[in-house]
Design an enzyme around this catalytic site. Structure first.
Site, PDB file in Angstrom:
ATOM      1  N   GLU A   1     -40.003 -10.162 -51.684  1.00 18.41           N
ATOM      2  CA  GLU A   1     -39.501 -10.456 -53.019  1.00 18.41           C
ATOM      3  C   GLU A   1     -39.197 -11.940 -53.184  1.00 18.41           C
ATOM      4  OE1 GLU A   1     -37.883  -6.138 -54.392  1.00 18.41           O
ATOM      5  OE2 GLU A   1     -36.346  -7.585 -53.832  1.00 18.41           O
TER       6      GLU A   1
ATOM      7  N   CYS B   1     -36.148  -8.699 -41.855  1.00 17.68           N
ATOM      8  CA  CYS B   1     -35.358  -9.683 -41.105  1.00 17.68           C
ATOM      9  C   CYS B   1     -34.893  -9.053 -39.804  1.00 17.68           C
ATOM     10  CB  CYS B   1     -34.154 -10.147 -41.931  1.00 17.68           C
ATOM     11  SG  CYS B   1     -33.222 -11.483 -41.122  1.00 17.68           S
TER      12      CYS B   1
ATOM     13  N   CYS C   1     -27.624  -8.595 -40.242  1.00 19.07           N
ATOM     14  CA  CYS C   1     -26.311  -8.878 -40.834  1.00 19.07           C
ATOM     15  C   CYS C   1     -25.873  -7.664 -41.659  1.00 19.07           C
ATOM     16  CB  CYS C   1     -26.371 -10.125 -41.711  1.00 19.07           C
ATOM     17  SG  CYS C   1     -26.869 -11.613 -40.807  1.00 19.07           S
TER      18      CYS C   1
ATOM     19  N   GLY D   1     -35.611 -12.704 -44.772  1.00 18.10           N
ATOM     20  CA  GLY D   1     -35.920 -13.284 -43.469  1.00 18.10           C
ATOM     21  C   GLY D   1     -35.037 -14.449 -43.076  1.00 18.10           C
TER      22      GLY D   1
ATOM     23  N   SER E   1     -31.969 -22.272 -45.408  1.00 13.66           N
ATOM     24  CA  SER E   1     -30.720 -21.619 -45.046  1.00 13.66           C
ATOM     25  C   SER E   1     -30.892 -20.905 -43.713  1.00 13.66           C
ATOM     26  CB  SER E   1     -30.335 -20.611 -46.139  1.00 13.66           C
ATOM     27  OG  SER E   1     -29.185 -19.889 -45.764  1.00 13.66           O
TER      28      SER E   1
ATOM     29  N   CYS F   1     -27.897 -12.432 -54.499  1.00 16.38           N
ATOM     30  CA  CYS F   1     -27.821 -12.762 -53.073  1.00 16.38           C
ATOM     31  C   CYS F   1     -27.554 -11.513 -52.243  1.00 16.38           C
ATOM     32  CB  CYS F   1     -26.705 -13.778 -52.858  1.00 16.38           C
ATOM     33  SG  CYS F   1     -26.510 -14.289 -51.158  1.00 16.38           S
TER      34      CYS F   1
END
Length: 368
Positions: free
Chosen positions: A94, A114, A118, A163, A195, A339
């Site tokens: 995306e 990813c 997290c 990712g 990032s 986010c």
């Protein structure tokens, strides 16, 4: 008889493109010509390149292509944000376009899924399949620019999509070079942001190879809490991470001497006043501006978004220490483009989705 695989010119930064044309017996300036057609005019048809001779055009048609990921779905938010699901070899990533009065930012993915797991991130719950190629990264910018149109459709790029970019430097660095190249998109290095969640050795490599703006995903002020929500902290703790950040800043001109610290606020998890004081102290030796990101909920996740009063108190504590603090305005949450909400379609090689589902159902992974 199998046809020869064509070279996708979107995989080549300027040096690689010039080498490609020299190998064809052409002058290096041909690479610059073709790049202008691709990136300045959004052209993917060699026949339209009317300042390139016909013999070369025919040769390029036989051995090369300009192929960006295709859009499989588009969603438009009431606030103007656009989210595209892009096809990458039978899967989807995306990409999010965020228009504002003075800028237009594109949030770009670097991997299919990813690997970092997290706890507060929707992408992470899908597991990991593979790294994106250069053409699949810069191709997101190419596709978005073509759809949006206009003279400067994209002014800023943030490598904050699906990712961990620092786990795919071999493809991310050439793609970012194309974003900044005058024959590419000509975006200032201060407006291309990478990032990271803290892959410290790769951060050192990044600083030796390219200069772009840096944002770090910190999200906790101490190792105990950070390890609970970000398993990578067990490998590279906060002290090591921030030392790596300071080394990067010492090499960089794109950051104005300070890093952007991203901190997602999870209700009654990392948003107490003591956490704000801890965060200020842990960052005292690392010049920073702080982006506070109220958590964007997604299905199956246990965390909540803090109240506005908790967000305000947390922000004020940090400002009392002298930090520049921005509470990020949520954009695109009505289309799951905010986010931490990006998902795509991932064939999970880590089996994380299956493990999560079994744990929710009370089934031991070891039993299976």
């Amino acid at each position: 008889m199998m046809s020869e695989i064509k070279t996708n010119l979107l995989d080549l930064d300027r040096d690689a493109m010039r080498a490609f044309f020299v190998e064809l017996g052409e002058k290096p300036f041909r690479a610059d010509q073709i790049m202008k057609w691709i990136y300045h005019f959004g052209c993917d048809d060699f026949d339209q390149m009317n300042n390139v001779n016909k013999v070369l055009r025919e040769r390029l048609k036989a051995i090369a292509e300009i192929r960006a990921p295709e859009v499989s779905r588009e969603q438009r938010s009431s606030d103007g944000t656009i989210k595209w699901a892009l096809q990458v070899g039978g899967q989807e990533v995306e990409t999010v376009y965020i228009p504002e009065e003075d800028r237009a930012t594109l949030c770009v993915s670097s991997q299919v899924g990813c690997a970092l797991a997290c706890k507060f991130c929707s992408t992470a719950q899908q597991g990991f399949n593979r790294n994106l190629k250069v053409s699949e990264i810069i191709g997101q910018v190419w596709r978005a620019a073509k759809i949006v149109g206009g003279k400067r459709p994209i002014t800023n790029v943030v490598m904050m999509g699906m990712g961990e970019p620092l786990l795919n430097l071999a493809n991310v660095i050439p793609a970012m070079r194309l974003m900044m190249d005058d024959f590419g998109y000509g975006i200032s290095k201060r407006r291309v942001t990478i990032s990271t969640s803290g892959v410290v050795p790769a951060l050192d490599i990044l600083g030796d190879q390219i200069d772009v703006a840096l944002a770090i995903s910190l999200h906790a002020p101490n190792d105990k809490l950070r390890s609970e929500i970000m398993p990578i902290n067990d490998k590279y703790n906060i002290e090591d991470f921030l030392a790596g950040v300071r080394r990067y800043l010492a090499k960089s001109n794109a950051n104005g001497g300070r890093v952007t610290v991203e901190y997602v606020l999870l209700d009654h998890i990392n948003d107490d006043m003591q956490h704000a004081h801890e965060l200020a102290k842990v960052l005292k030796d690392t010049p920073s501006k702080i982006n506070l990101i109220p958590f964007n909920p997604f299905p199956g996740n246990p965390y909540g978004k803090p109240s506005n009063s908790r967000i305000d108190r947390f922000s004020k504590v940090l400002m009392e220490y002298g930090f520049t603090v921005i509470v990020r305005k949520t954009r695109g949450d009505d289309i799951d483009a905010a986010c931490g909400q990006l998902v795509g379609e991932v064939i999970d090689r880590t089996k994380r989705t299956m493990k999560n589902r079994m744990q929710q159902d009370g089934i031991s992974v070891k039993m299976v």
